[in-house]
Design an enzyme around this catalytic site. Structure first.
Site, PDB file in Angstrom:
ATOM      1  N   ARG A 139       0.829  -1.214   0.000  1.00 46.11           N
ATOM      2  CA  ARG A 139       0.000   0.000   0.000  1.00 46.11           C
ATOM      3  C   ARG A 139       0.862   1.262   0.000  1.00 46.11           C
ATOM      4  O   ARG A 139       0.409   2.319  -0.402  1.00 46.11           O
ATOM      5  CB  ARG A 139      -0.876   0.033   1.275  1.00 46.11           C
ATOM      6  N   ARG A 154       9.819   6.147  -2.793  1.00 47.13           N
ATOM      7  CA  ARG A 154      10.071   7.053  -3.918  1.00 47.13           C
ATOM      8  C   ARG A 154      11.512   7.558  -3.901  1.00 47.13           C
ATOM      9  O   ARG A 154      12.048   7.862  -2.844  1.00 47.13           O
ATOM     10  CB  ARG A 154       9.129   8.249  -3.852  1.00 47.13           C
ATOM     11  N   ARG A 170      -8.554  -6.164  13.660  1.00 48.79           N
ATOM     12  CA  ARG A 170      -8.045  -5.200  14.629  1.00 48.79           C
ATOM     13  C   ARG A 170      -9.064  -4.079  14.744  1.00 48.79           C
ATOM     14  O   ARG A 170      -9.736  -3.714  13.777  1.00 48.79           O
ATOM     15  CB  ARG A 170      -6.709  -4.614  14.174  1.00 48.79           C
ATOM     16  N   ARG A 194      -0.697   6.414  15.933  1.00 55.64           N
ATOM     17  CA  ARG A 194      -0.609   7.712  15.255  1.00 55.64           C
ATOM     18  C   ARG A 194      -1.510   8.728  15.937  1.00 55.64           C
ATOM     19  O   ARG A 194      -2.399   8.359  16.719  1.00 55.64           O
ATOM     20  CB  ARG A 194      -0.957   7.586  13.770  1.00 55.64           C
ATOM     21  N   GLU A 218      -4.486   7.169  18.393  1.00 57.90           N
ATOM     22  CA  GLU A 218      -5.085   5.896  17.994  1.00 57.90           C
ATOM     23  C   GLU A 218      -4.359   4.727  18.657  1.00 57.90           C
ATOM     24  O   GLU A 218      -3.145   4.593  18.507  1.00 57.90           O
ATOM     25  CB  GLU A 218      -4.999   5.705  16.475  1.00 57.90           C
ATOM     26  N   TYR A 255      -9.200  -5.607   3.135  1.00 52.10           N
ATOM     27  CA  TYR A 255      -8.677  -4.285   3.516  1.00 52.10           C
ATOM     28  C   TYR A 255      -8.895  -3.382   2.310  1.00 52.10           C
ATOM     29  O   TYR A 255      -8.105  -3.389   1.371  1.00 52.10           O
ATOM     30  CB  TYR A 255      -7.187  -4.470   3.793  1.00 52.10           C
ATOM     31  N   ASP A 288      -9.951   0.419   0.466  1.00 43.94           N
ATOM     32  CA  ASP A 288     -10.073   1.872   0.574  1.00 43.94           C
ATOM     33  C   ASP A 288     -11.437   2.295   0.039  1.00 43.94           C
ATOM     34  O   ASP A 288     -12.101   1.540  -0.667  1.00 43.94           O
ATOM     35  CB  ASP A 288      -8.963   2.544  -0.239  1.00 43.94           C
TER      36      ASP A 288
HETATM   37  N1  UDP Z   1       2.912   1.158   8.282  1.00 48.32           N
HETATM   38  C1  UDP Z   1       4.026   1.191   9.081  1.00 48.32           C
HETATM   39  N2  UDP Z   1       4.512   2.406   9.491  1.00 48.32           N
HETATM   40  C2  UDP Z   1       3.910   3.568   9.171  1.00 48.32           C
HETATM   41  C3  UDP Z   1       2.770   3.534   8.352  1.00 48.32           C
HETATM   42  C4  UDP Z   1       2.282   2.318   7.930  1.00 48.32           C
HETATM   43  O1  UDP Z   1       4.568   0.165   9.432  1.00 48.32           O
HETATM   44  O2  UDP Z   1       4.380   4.633   9.624  1.00 48.32           O
HETATM   45  C5  UDP Z   1       2.398  -0.156   7.832  1.00 48.32           C
HETATM   46  C6  UDP Z   1       1.383  -0.732   8.834  1.00 48.32           C
HETATM   47  O3  UDP Z   1       1.502  -2.124   8.841  1.00 48.32           O
HETATM   48  C7  UDP Z   1       0.064  -0.302   8.216  1.00 48.32           C
HETATM   49  C8  UDP Z   1       0.352  -0.462   6.737  1.00 48.32           C
HETATM   50  O4  UDP Z   1       1.728  -0.054   6.598  1.00 48.32           O
HETATM   51  O5  UDP Z   1      -0.996  -1.117   8.637  1.00 48.32           O
HETATM   52  C9  UDP Z   1      -0.542   0.323   5.816  1.00 48.32           C
HETATM   53  O6  UDP Z   1      -0.462   1.704   6.157  1.00 48.32           O
HETATM   54  P1  UDP Z   1      -1.603   2.721   5.784  1.00 48.32           P
HETATM   55  O7  UDP Z   1      -1.089   4.085   6.037  1.00 48.32           O
HETATM   56  O8  UDP Z   1      -2.119   2.427   4.425  1.00 48.32           O
HETATM   57  O9  UDP Z   1      -2.702   2.354   6.889  1.00 48.32           O
HETATM   58  P2  UDP Z   1      -4.198   2.918   7.170  1.00 48.32           P
HETATM   59  O10 UDP Z   1      -4.186   4.407   6.923  1.00 48.32           O
HETATM   60  O11 UDP Z   1      -5.115   2.141   6.264  1.00 48.32           O
HETATM   61  O12 UDP Z   1      -4.385   2.589   8.613  1.00 48.32           O
END
Ligand code: UDP
Length: 387
Positions: free
Chosen positions: A174, A178, A251, A281, A302, A350, A352
């Site tokens: 996901r 870059r 989760r 986060r 969160e 999962y 979007d």
């Molecule tokens: N992830 C991580 N560190 C970060 C951000 C994301 O390890 O700082 C991993 C984590 O396993 C997460 C996944 O990447 O579940 C997908 O991140 P995304 O930002 O897409 O999660 P969402 O916003 O759907 O919670």
């Protein structure tokens, strides 16, 4: 005579489906939802104390590469351009995410150009992993141990409650890596936030005399629903079958709300990648609407944890054991008459928002055509490959 349909769940799946079905079939629709609000986990409303638009189940940024999906959502309400720039806190330092040239240069204290950074990262990557099948191998094969440990290991363990090597590689895919300074979290060309929030989008979608929304109404699978020609279920699949094959792993997230004056963290989303920080986060919601002015701010920490029977399911874990259970539920669902299953919870994926909307649009058309012509009605969207 007009057909009568029941849709269980007033999230994007249910609302898009209702919107499309009434356009394609002579029908009336009841939508029920056990919650007190429309919108499922995309529900938004203004915070009473601060007036800030809050995404109650965590940040949602609409992004898609399909113009037709963008045009569809924009036909209901105004979206404004918004670029999501996520920051990550690692070891008391702040970095941009997704990993980009700035992240690499800052983390390693270098001044590499794109070509040098590619060569450098390749020197860190584990080339012995040829076909990564899990999250950890995917990371090690592409970015190596240092960046994986710093940005992904701790966060992912907190987020999913298990070792990253137990998780599918698709979760890591996901997030791009870059080799330029582009720190836009979402690579899709159409990105924005609805000015009056996501719930307003869904209210508009179902604004028709042919559609009635009943909130605070639970669906009981055993109940007789003979007045309906068909039922579309968008809730959790295991709940529908009263957990006869066991519970699918999810989760869930708990939010700790805080209010203060001014600006708390200067950005919409700060990830805390260290395992020692108990939350994953912090989202500060006024930064999702930079066109609005607010003196106060509201932000949410969160905390991710395993879903108990009384929690809202958020993220499908999709571990191997879950996939076996899912297979049994799907087989059982296919034997039923008069039911279809749609959306993130009923298909246990999962997804979007743009995927959910896209799938509901196509499903409505497929269903309507089959219904009109007396052909077998689809039970699931066409997702055989991704079970
Ligand atoms: N992830 C991580 N560190 C970060 C951000 C994301 O390890 O700082 C991993 C984590 O396993 C997460 C996944 O990447 O579940 C997908 O991140 P995304 O930002 O897409 O999660 P969402 O916003 O759907 O919670």
């Amino acid at each position: 005579m007009a057909a009568k349909f029941l849709i269980v769940g007033a999230g994007f799946s249910g609302c898009v489906l209702a919107n499309r079905l009434i356009k394609q079939l002579d029908c009336t629709i009841d939508i029920i939802d056990e919650r007190s609000h429309i919108g499922g986990n995309c529900h938004t409303s203004r915070d009473e104390e601060t007036g800030i638009m809050v995404h109650h189940y965590g940040p949602h940024i609409f992004n898609t590469d399909k113009k037709e999906i963008w045009d569809f959502v924009n036909s209901f309400v105004e979206f404004r351009p918004y670029v999501h720039r996520v920051k990550a806190r690692v070891d008391d330092k702040i970095f941009p995410l997704p990993i980009n040239l700035m992240t690499i240069n800052q983390y390693f204290g270098k001044a590499l150009d794109p070509k040098q950074a590619k060569i450098f990262l390749s020197s860190l990557a584990d080339h012995s992993i040829l076909h990564p099948t899990n999250f950890e191998d995917q990371a090690l094969a592409f970015i190596g141990k240092d960046l994986y440990r710093a940005f992904f290991y701790g966060y992912t363990k907190k987020q999913w409650g298990c070792e990253p090597r137990e998780l599918p590689a698709s979760i890591l895919k996901r997030i791009p890596v870059r080799f330029n300074y582009d720190d836009n979290y979402h690579p899709h060309p159409y990105t924005g936030i609805p000015v009056e929030g996501y719930s307003a989008v869904m209210e508009k979608m179902i604004d028709s005399p042919a559609i009635k929304l009943h909130l605070n109404r639970k669906f009981f699978p055993g109940e007789q629903h003979e007045e309906y020609n068909h039922i579309f279920y968008t809730g959790p699949l295991d709940t529908f079958f009263q957990f006869c094959f066991g519970r699918l792993g999810y989760r869930t997230v708990t939010f700790e709300r805080n209010v203060q004056d001014g600006d708390f963290q200067g950005t919409a989303q700060m990830n805390f990648c260290d395992e020692t920080v108990p939350y994953t986060r912090i989202s500060e919601h006024k930064h999702f609407t930079p066109w609005e002015k607010h003196d106060k701010t509201v932000y949410f920490k969160e905390y991710s944890h395993e879903t108990t029977p009384s929690d809202e399911p958020y993220y499908p874990k999709r571990l191997d054991a879950d996939k076996r259970i899912l297979f049994d539920y799907r087989k059982k669902a296919a034997t039923l008459n008069g039911f279809s299953f749609l959306g993130r919870l009923a298909t246990y994926r999962y997804m979007d928002m743009h995927n959910v909307i896209d799938e509901a649009l196509h499903f409505a058309t497929t269903f309507a055509q089959a219904f009109k012509t007396g052909k077998p009605l689809p039970v699931f969207p066409n997702i055989e490959d991704s079970i």
